[in-house]
Design a protein around this motif. Structure first.
Motif, PDB file in Angstrom:
ATOM      1  N   GLY A 196       0.826  -1.192   0.000  1.00  0.00           N
ATOM      2  CA  GLY A 196       0.000   0.000   0.000  1.00  0.00           C
ATOM      3  C   GLY A 196       0.866   1.250   0.000  1.00  0.00           C
ATOM      4  O   GLY A 196       1.966   1.252   0.569  1.00  0.00           O
ATOM      5  N   PHE A 197       0.377   2.309  -0.631  1.00  0.00           N
ATOM      6  CA  PHE A 197       1.160   3.538  -0.710  1.00  0.00           C
ATOM      7  C   PHE A 197       0.224   4.715  -1.002  1.00  0.00           C
ATOM      8  O   PHE A 197      -0.977   4.525  -1.279  1.00  0.00           O
ATOM      9  CB  PHE A 197       2.243   3.441  -1.783  1.00  0.00           C
ATOM     10  CG  PHE A 197       1.723   3.014  -3.131  1.00  0.00           C
ATOM     11  CD1 PHE A 197       1.566   1.663  -3.429  1.00  0.00           C
ATOM     12  CD2 PHE A 197       1.389   3.953  -4.090  1.00  0.00           C
ATOM     13  CE1 PHE A 197       1.084   1.261  -4.668  1.00  0.00           C
ATOM     14  CE2 PHE A 197       0.909   3.562  -5.333  1.00  0.00           C
ATOM     15  CZ  PHE A 197       0.761   2.215  -5.609  1.00  0.00           C
ATOM     16  N   THR A 198       0.771   5.915  -0.932  1.00  0.00           N
ATOM     17  CA  THR A 198      -0.019   7.133  -1.157  1.00  0.00           C
ATOM     18  C   THR A 198       0.630   7.973  -2.250  1.00  0.00           C
ATOM     19  O   THR A 198       1.847   8.177  -2.243  1.00  0.00           O
ATOM     20  CB  THR A 198      -0.114   7.963   0.129  1.00  0.00           C
ATOM     21  OG1 THR A 198      -0.723   7.167   1.157  1.00  0.00           O
ATOM     22  CG2 THR A 198      -0.953   9.214  -0.090  1.00  0.00           C
ATOM     23  N   LYS A 247      -1.837  12.298  -1.879  1.00  0.00           N
ATOM     24  CA  LYS A 247      -2.881  12.119  -0.859  1.00  0.00           C
ATOM     25  C   LYS A 247      -3.959  11.100  -1.249  1.00  0.00           C
ATOM     26  O   LYS A 247      -5.005  11.017  -0.599  1.00  0.00           O
ATOM     27  CB  LYS A 247      -3.548  13.461  -0.512  1.00  0.00           C
ATOM     28  CG  LYS A 247      -2.587  14.498   0.070  1.00  0.00           C
ATOM     29  CD  LYS A 247      -3.325  15.782   0.439  1.00  0.00           C
ATOM     30  CE  LYS A 247      -2.353  16.822   1.021  1.00  0.00           C
ATOM     31  NZ  LYS A 247      -3.027  18.081   1.401  1.00  0.00           N
ATOM     32  N   VAL A 248      -3.708  10.344  -2.303  1.00  0.00           N
ATOM     33  CA  VAL A 248      -4.633   9.284  -2.707  1.00  0.00           C
ATOM     34  C   VAL A 248      -4.065   7.943  -2.230  1.00  0.00           C
ATOM     35  O   VAL A 248      -2.940   7.583  -2.583  1.00  0.00           O
ATOM     36  CB  VAL A 248      -4.824   9.254  -4.232  1.00  0.00           C
ATOM     37  CG1 VAL A 248      -5.710   8.067  -4.639  1.00  0.00           C
ATOM     38  CG2 VAL A 248      -5.450  10.561  -4.707  1.00  0.00           C
ATOM     39  N   ASN A 249      -4.853   7.229  -1.432  1.00  0.00           N
ATOM     40  CA  ASN A 249      -4.422   5.912  -0.952  1.00  0.00           C
ATOM     41  C   ASN A 249      -4.554   4.887  -2.075  1.00  0.00           C
ATOM     42  O   ASN A 249      -5.625   4.753  -2.698  1.00  0.00           O
ATOM     43  CB  ASN A 249      -5.274   5.476   0.239  1.00  0.00           C
ATOM     44  CG  ASN A 249      -5.055   6.347   1.455  1.00  0.00           C
ATOM     45  OD1 ASN A 249      -3.934   6.786   1.718  1.00  0.00           O
ATOM     46  ND2 ASN A 249      -6.125   6.622   2.200  1.00  0.00           N
ATOM     47  N   MET A 250      -3.456   4.158  -2.317  1.00  0.00           N
ATOM     48  CA  MET A 250      -3.430   3.199  -3.409  1.00  0.00           C
ATOM     49  C   MET A 250      -2.799   1.892  -2.927  1.00  0.00           C
ATOM     50  O   MET A 250      -2.170   1.842  -1.877  1.00  0.00           O
ATOM     51  CB  MET A 250      -2.635   3.756  -4.605  1.00  0.00           C
ATOM     52  CG  MET A 250      -3.125   5.105  -5.095  1.00  0.00           C
ATOM     53  SD  MET A 250      -2.177   5.731  -6.487  1.00  0.00           S
ATOM     54  CE  MET A 250      -2.652   4.569  -7.767  1.00  0.00           C
ATOM     55  N   TYR A 251      -2.967   0.853  -3.716  1.00  0.00           N
ATOM     56  CA  TYR A 251      -2.306  -0.417  -3.423  1.00  0.00           C
ATOM     57  C   TYR A 251      -2.107  -1.182  -4.717  1.00  0.00           C
ATOM     58  O   TYR A 251      -2.763  -0.918  -5.732  1.00  0.00           O
ATOM     59  CB  TYR A 251      -3.136  -1.255  -2.447  1.00  0.00           C
ATOM     60  CG  TYR A 251      -4.324  -1.930  -3.077  1.00  0.00           C
ATOM     61  CD1 TYR A 251      -5.551  -1.275  -3.184  1.00  0.00           C
ATOM     62  CD2 TYR A 251      -4.224  -3.215  -3.598  1.00  0.00           C
ATOM     63  CE1 TYR A 251      -6.636  -1.879  -3.775  1.00  0.00           C
ATOM     64  CE2 TYR A 251      -5.310  -3.836  -4.192  1.00  0.00           C
ATOM     65  CZ  TYR A 251      -6.515  -3.165  -4.280  1.00  0.00           C
ATOM     66  OH  TYR A 251      -7.584  -3.769  -4.877  1.00  0.00           O
ATOM     67  N   ALA A 261      -7.279   2.250  -5.987  1.00  0.00           N
ATOM     68  CA  ALA A 261      -7.102   3.592  -5.434  1.00  0.00           C
ATOM     69  C   ALA A 261      -8.423   4.051  -4.842  1.00  0.00           C
ATOM     70  O   ALA A 261      -9.501   3.718  -5.346  1.00  0.00           O
ATOM     71  CB  ALA A 261      -6.642   4.563  -6.516  1.00  0.00           C
ATOM     72  N   THR A 262      -8.347   4.801  -3.739  1.00  0.00           N
ATOM     73  CA  THR A 262      -9.532   5.291  -3.047  1.00  0.00           C
ATOM     74  C   THR A 262      -9.624   6.810  -3.166  1.00  0.00           C
ATOM     75  O   THR A 262      -8.650   7.524  -2.927  1.00  0.00           O
ATOM     76  CB  THR A 262      -9.495   4.890  -1.560  1.00  0.00           C
ATOM     77  OG1 THR A 262      -9.448   3.462  -1.471  1.00  0.00           O
ATOM     78  CG2 THR A 262     -10.734   5.373  -0.830  1.00  0.00           C
ATOM     79  N   SER A 265     -12.378   8.629   0.830  1.00  0.00           N
ATOM     80  CA  SER A 265     -12.465   7.180   1.072  1.00  0.00           C
ATOM     81  C   SER A 265     -13.850   6.618   0.783  1.00  0.00           C
ATOM     82  O   SER A 265     -14.174   5.501   1.223  1.00  0.00           O
ATOM     83  CB  SER A 265     -12.063   6.835   2.520  1.00  0.00           C
ATOM     84  OG  SER A 265     -10.732   7.235   2.777  1.00  0.00           O
ATOM     85  N   THR A 268     -13.794   3.489  -4.286  1.00  0.00           N
ATOM     86  CA  THR A 268     -12.579   2.726  -4.579  1.00  0.00           C
ATOM     87  C   THR A 268     -12.681   2.149  -5.987  1.00  0.00           C
ATOM     88  O   THR A 268     -13.686   1.516  -6.335  1.00  0.00           O
ATOM     89  CB  THR A 268     -12.394   1.571  -3.572  1.00  0.00           C
ATOM     90  OG1 THR A 268     -12.274   2.120  -2.255  1.00  0.00           O
ATOM     91  CG2 THR A 268     -11.139   0.772  -3.898  1.00  0.00           C
TER      92      THR A 268
END
Length: 290
Positions: A171-173, A176-180, A206-207, A211, A214
Motif C-alpha cells: 500500500g502507498f499514497t 494524498k490518494v491511498n493506493m495499493y 485507489a480510493t 475514502s 474505490t
C-alpha cells in the motif's frame, strides 16, 4: 447438436468459476473482524473461444448465481474465507432452425447450489512495507453435474480441487490518494482426471472522494498443465471441457455508504482464451466490513 449444447454449457461453467468474484489479497483480516459480501453474478453468452483460441457462435446460454462471500479474522495472521453460491441457475435457449424456423431442440434449465470454496489465509509478512500471505483453498464439489432434461446442465464440475497460493502486495499514497497493488500465483491440483492449473493475477486499486469510492483493476489468468485425462466436452463425452486457459480483465467500483456498508459493481471481459465464453460477465453486490 447435443455435442454443441454440452460444449456450450461446459465452457460457460469454466467462465463462471474463473470469474474474479473476490480476492482478499495478501492482507489478512484483524482478529474478530470480517468482510461479508452478498452478490449477484451473471453472464449471457452466444459465442465462445474454441480450444484453438478462435471464436465460434453457440446456442445462447446463461448462468446466474446468488452468492455469499465471507472473510473472518481467526487471529491476527489467520483468516478463514468462505465462498458459497447458495442459488445457481443455468439454462440454454431453444435451438431454432435457420431455414424453417422450427424448434429443433427445446431449451432447458437447472436450479441448484454451486461449488463451495473454503480457504485459510495465513499472513507471512504483516505490518511490513511489503505484505505477503499464503492460502490453502479447497473446492467442494457441491454443485450438480447432470441436471436438465438432457442431463447436460451443471452448477458444479464434480471434482475436488486443492489450491495453494502466494500473495504479495504493497500500500502507498500518491498525492494524498491511498493506493495499493498486489499480485498472486497459485498451483491448483484437480481430481477426476482434470488437468492441474497455474493461476496468476495482478490488481491495483485507489480510493477517492474521502475514502467513499474505490476503483480496482484486475488481471487474472489460468494456464493448464495439460496433464489431465478427462475427455474434452467438445466430443460430447464429457459435460466439462478440460485444459481451459485465459487472461481476463475485471475492473470494479466500490462505493462506501459509511465505514461499514457499501456496494460494488464488477465487469469481466476476456483478453484471450480457450474453451471459455467470449461475452462479458457482470456482478453487483452489497458488502459489510466490521
Amino acid at each position: 447438436m447435443r455435442a454443441l449444447i454440452r460444449y456450450t454449457v461446459a465452457i460457460l461453467f469454466f467462465l463462471i468459476v474463473s470469474a474474479p468474484v473476490m480476492g482478499g489479497g495478501p492482507w489478512p483480516q484483524k482478529k474478530g473482524h470480517g468482510y461479508y459480501k452478498l452478490f449477484q453474478y451473471w453472464v449471457i453468452a452466444d459465442k465462445h473461444y474454441t480450444d484453438t483460441g478462435e471464436t465460434d457462435p453457440n446456442v445462447t446460454t446463461g448462468y446466474f448465481s446468488t452468492s455469499l462471500y465471507a472473510e473472518y479474522g481467526i487471529s491476527g495472521r489467520l483468516t478463514g474465507v468462505v465462498y458459497f453460491p447458495f442459488f445457481a441457475r443455468t439454462y440454454y435457449n431453444n435451438t431454432i432452425s435457420a431455414t424453417t424456423g422450427e424448434e429443433i431442440i427445446p431449451g432447458d434449465d437447472l436450479n441448484s447450489v454451486g461449488d463451495i470454496d473454503l480457504s485459510l489465509t495465513y499472513g507471512l509478512l504483516v505490518n511490513k512495507p511489503i505484505a505477503m500471505s499464503a492460502t490453502l483453498l479447497l473446492g467442494i464439489p457441491s454443485g450438480k453435474t447432470d441436471g436438465g432434461e438432457l442431463e447436460t446442465l451443471q452448477t458444479g464440475d464434480g471434482e475436488f480441487n486443492q489450491m495453494i497460493r502466494l500473495d504479495v502486495g504493497k500500500g502507498f499514497t500518491v498525492n494524498k490518494v491511498n493506493m495499493y497493488t498486489s499480485a498472486y500465483a497459485g498451483f491448483n491440483n484437480r481430481t477426476n482426471g482434470y488437468s492441474d492449473e497455474f493461476r496468476y493475477g495482478f490488481e491495483a486499486g485507489a480510493t477517492f472522494c474521502n475514502s467513499k469510492l474505490t476503483g480496482i483493476a484486475r488481471f487474472i489468468g489460468i494456464a493448464s498443465f495439460q496433464n489431465g485425462t478427462a475427455t474434452a466436452a467438445s466430443d460430447g463425452a464429457s459435460l466439462f471441457s478440460n485444459n481451459v486457459e485465459y487472461l481476463t480483465f475485471s475492473p470494479e467500483l466500490a462505493y462506501h455508504f459509511n465505514e461499514n456498508w457499501g456496494v460494488s459493481v464488477n465487469y469481466n471481459t476476456v483478453f484471450f482464451g480457450k474453451l471459455i465464453m467470449a461475452n462479458p460477465a457482470y456482478s453487483v453486490g452489497i458488502f459489510l466490513q466490521i
